[in-house]
Write a protein that holds these residues in place. Structure first.
Motif, PDB file in Angstrom:
ATOM      1  N   PRO A 456      21.908  -0.909  44.311  1.00 24.80           N
ATOM      2  CA  PRO A 456      22.372  -0.176  43.125  1.00 24.80           C
ATOM      3  C   PRO A 456      21.510   1.045  42.787  1.00 24.80           C
ATOM      4  N   ARG A 457      20.211   0.890  42.815  1.00 25.79           N
ATOM      5  CA  ARG A 457      19.322   2.004  42.467  1.00 25.79           C
ATOM      6  C   ARG A 457      19.450   3.136  43.498  1.00 25.79           C
ATOM      7  N   ASP A 458      19.503   2.783  44.792  1.00 27.17           N
ATOM      8  CA  ASP A 458      19.574   3.812  45.826  1.00 27.17           C
ATOM      9  C   ASP A 458      20.916   4.546  45.812  1.00 27.17           C
ATOM     10  N   ILE A 459      21.983   3.844  45.491  1.00 32.33           N
ATOM     11  CA  ILE A 459      23.302   4.479  45.403  1.00 32.33           C
ATOM     12  C   ILE A 459      23.338   5.468  44.243  1.00 32.33           C
ATOM     13  N   GLU A 460      22.817   5.073  43.103  1.00 37.89           N
ATOM     14  CA  GLU A 460      22.804   5.959  41.937  1.00 37.89           C
ATOM     15  C   GLU A 460      21.967   7.207  42.207  1.00 37.89           C
ATOM     16  N   LYS A 461      20.912   7.045  42.967  1.00 39.87           N
ATOM     17  CA  LYS A 461      20.063   8.194  43.301  1.00 39.87           C
ATOM     18  C   LYS A 461      20.819   9.197  44.173  1.00 39.87           C
ATOM     19  N   VAL A 462      21.570   8.709  45.140  1.00 35.71           N
ATOM     20  CA  VAL A 462      22.377   9.587  45.999  1.00 35.71           C
ATOM     21  C   VAL A 462      23.431  10.308  45.176  1.00 35.71           C
ATOM     22  N   ARG A 463      24.104   9.588  44.304  1.00 33.92           N
ATOM     23  CA  ARG A 463      25.157  10.189  43.481  1.00 33.92           C
ATOM     24  C   ARG A 463      24.581  11.299  42.581  1.00 33.92           C
ATOM     25  N   ALA A 464      23.416  11.056  42.004  1.00 30.77           N
ATOM     26  CA  ALA A 464      22.806  12.060  41.145  1.00 30.77           C
ATOM     27  C   ALA A 464      22.450  13.316  41.935  1.00 30.77           C
ATOM     28  N   THR A 465      21.937  13.153  43.133  1.00 28.62           N
ATOM     29  CA  THR A 465      21.602  14.317  43.984  1.00 28.62           C
ATOM     30  C   THR A 465      22.836  15.113  44.338  1.00 28.62           C
TER      31      THR A 465
END
Length: 470
Positions: A456-465
């Motif tokens: 979950p944390r890594d997916i949200e980071k990609v989406r924000a970028t």
């Protein structure tokens, strides 16, 4: 850099995209067909080249490892260069090597040619994945990737059938047929569409609609960022153990050939009928479509959903594999020395009239249905937790670790079976060897469980970028 949006509509039309995906799916299936050839015609290769099962197993393992190592290089290049050109060259390399394998009469030469084929095959895995992931939106990524993964299973099935049937009399024909198919689809690929990176990412939709390119490409400084991604670590690590178990399963056709021979049939009949049984048992892989869909639905509620689906499938399959390995083919009734078409009818007849054959089929169907949850959700997770310009590289690294695990499983299952044969006669030696390697599925399930908590944390980071860049 910008481009004319009308040009995109012309070269990236729906029909053109569908054509490209079909060509990619076939290329992925041919990749796995090539790897499945050797283990499915072991008796023929032993006779032709005067070698034992262990030598053939080491050849197969070496090819898998070379494919995996070169996939990392191909994947890195795919994240920074024209993927269409890379795939074309890779396909030509393995096709020519396969054609040459059909004419050699030397086992060392065959080994060298199969290693060269592995260099080309490495491109299909990582470069192909990089392109396919750009065609697929996150919402349906698991379902779409199930077809990509299913094509590889079909390729294994085709390779096994091709080798066991066409290769029963001569090892040359399967190599020639597969080489022809590779060269044919390399030609068809010339007309394929190469999508821009991030083509189907919702957060980049406005960028592409405005006619702009997503210009980010990988460079060596970003490798540390990829390595720091915790989900990447778990996804790569699970492949090491999972593929030891999967690598052992490449000997299932030989197990069932030996089971047929144990019922009093000749080696040629055993190769043909056993190959048909092994092919029929792979039907369970079709459930990967359902598994990908379930992963998509769970993922929309919980960003760790795909990993949970994979963990449940891997661990749940173990007892059914054990039944599949040990159930005998008592009362098998087929015609000695018949044609492949005759055997197809007789094998399906045995499925409904012989409870032992039916039990083997149902156990294999259930085991493969459960493990089919693995590949589509793994593919989708690699895309979910990585930026578009990192996906080919991460997949290549994952494929390297997968190849190392599969190579170990393939080689040591054959070596273990040959060692056990000194005291345990076939097919029981192979059944026991395959059983021992199932233990490697246990840590695989644990890795997926851990990935479910980091994703979950890594997916949200990609989406924000991507939102920032779009």
């Amino acid at each position: 850099m910008s481009h004319d949006t009308s040009d995109i509509a012309r070269i990236g039309s729906r029909a053109h995209i569908i054509y490209t995906i079909v060509v990619f799916v076939v290329l992925a299936s041919l990749d796995n067909a090539a790897i499945a050839l050797i283990p499915s015609m072991v008796p023929q290769l032993e006779t032709t080249f005067g070698v034992g099962k262990a030598a053939v197993g080491l050849l197969t393992a070496a090819q898998i490892v070379v494919t995996a190592i070169t996939a990392v290089i191909w994947g890195y290049l795919a994240d920074s260069r024209s993927r269409k050109r890379l795939l074309l060259w890779g396909t030509l390399i393995w096709s020519v090597a396969m054609a040459a394998s059909g004419v050699t009469e030397s086992f060392p030469t065959l080994l060298g040619l199969q290693l060269l084929a592995g260099v080309g095959l490495g491109s299909i895995a990582s470069v192909g994945f990089s392109v396919i992931s750009d065609f697929v939106a996150p919402r349906r990524r698991g379902l779409a990737m199930s077809f990509w993964g299913l094509s590889q299973g079909i390729g294994t099935l085709v390779g096994s059938l091709l080798a066991s049937q066409a290769g029963a009399g001569s090892h040359s024909r399967p190599f020639f047929m597969l080489a022809f198919a590779g060269i044919l689809f390399a030609g068809l690929y010339l007309a394929a569409y190469e999508p821009p990176r991030g083509f189907s990412e919702p957060d980049l939709a406005a960028l592409h609609a405005a006619g702009a390119d997503y210009e980010y490409a990988i460079d060596p400084s970003q490798l540390r960022v990829i390595a720091a991604n915790r989900t990447n670590r778990w996804l790569v690590l699970q492949g090491l153990t999972a593929q030891v178990a999967y690598g052992s399963l490449i000997w299932v056709p030989l197990l069932y050939q030996e089971k047929v021979i144990a019922q009093g049939y000749s080696d040629v009949t055993g190769q043909k009928v056993g190959g048909l049984f092994a092919a029929m048992f792979t039907i369970g892989a079709l459930f990967s479509i359902l598994a990908g869909h379930i992963g998509d639905r769970w993922q929309r509620r919980n960003l760790g959903g795909r990993a949970y689906v994979s963990a449940i499938g891997i661990l749940g399959a173990i007892p059914f594999f054990l039944i599949f390995f040990w159930i005998p083919l008592n009362g098998l009734d087929v015609t000695e020395g018949a044609s492949t078409m005759t055997y197809i009818g007789e094998v399906f007849s045995q499925l409904v009239t012989n409870p032992w054959v039916a039990g083997a089929f149902l156990s294999a169907l259930t085991a493969l249905a459960l493990t089919s949850a693995d590949s589509p959700n793994w593919f989708a997770l690699i895309s979910d937790v990585n930026l578009p310009e990192h996906r080919g590289t991460v997949f290549g690294v994952g494929n390297l670790v997968n190849g190392a695990g599969r190579g170990v499983g393939t080689a040591f299952t054959a070596i273990t079976a040959q060692t056990l044969q000194k005291t345990i006669a076939p097919p029981l030696n192979l059944a026991l060897s395959l059983t021992l390697f199932q233990v490697f599925f246990l840590p695989t399930g644990w890795c997926y469980w851990k990935a479910a908590h980091t994703a979950p944390r890594d997916i949200e980071k990609v989406r924000a970028t991507l939102r920032d860049r779009g």
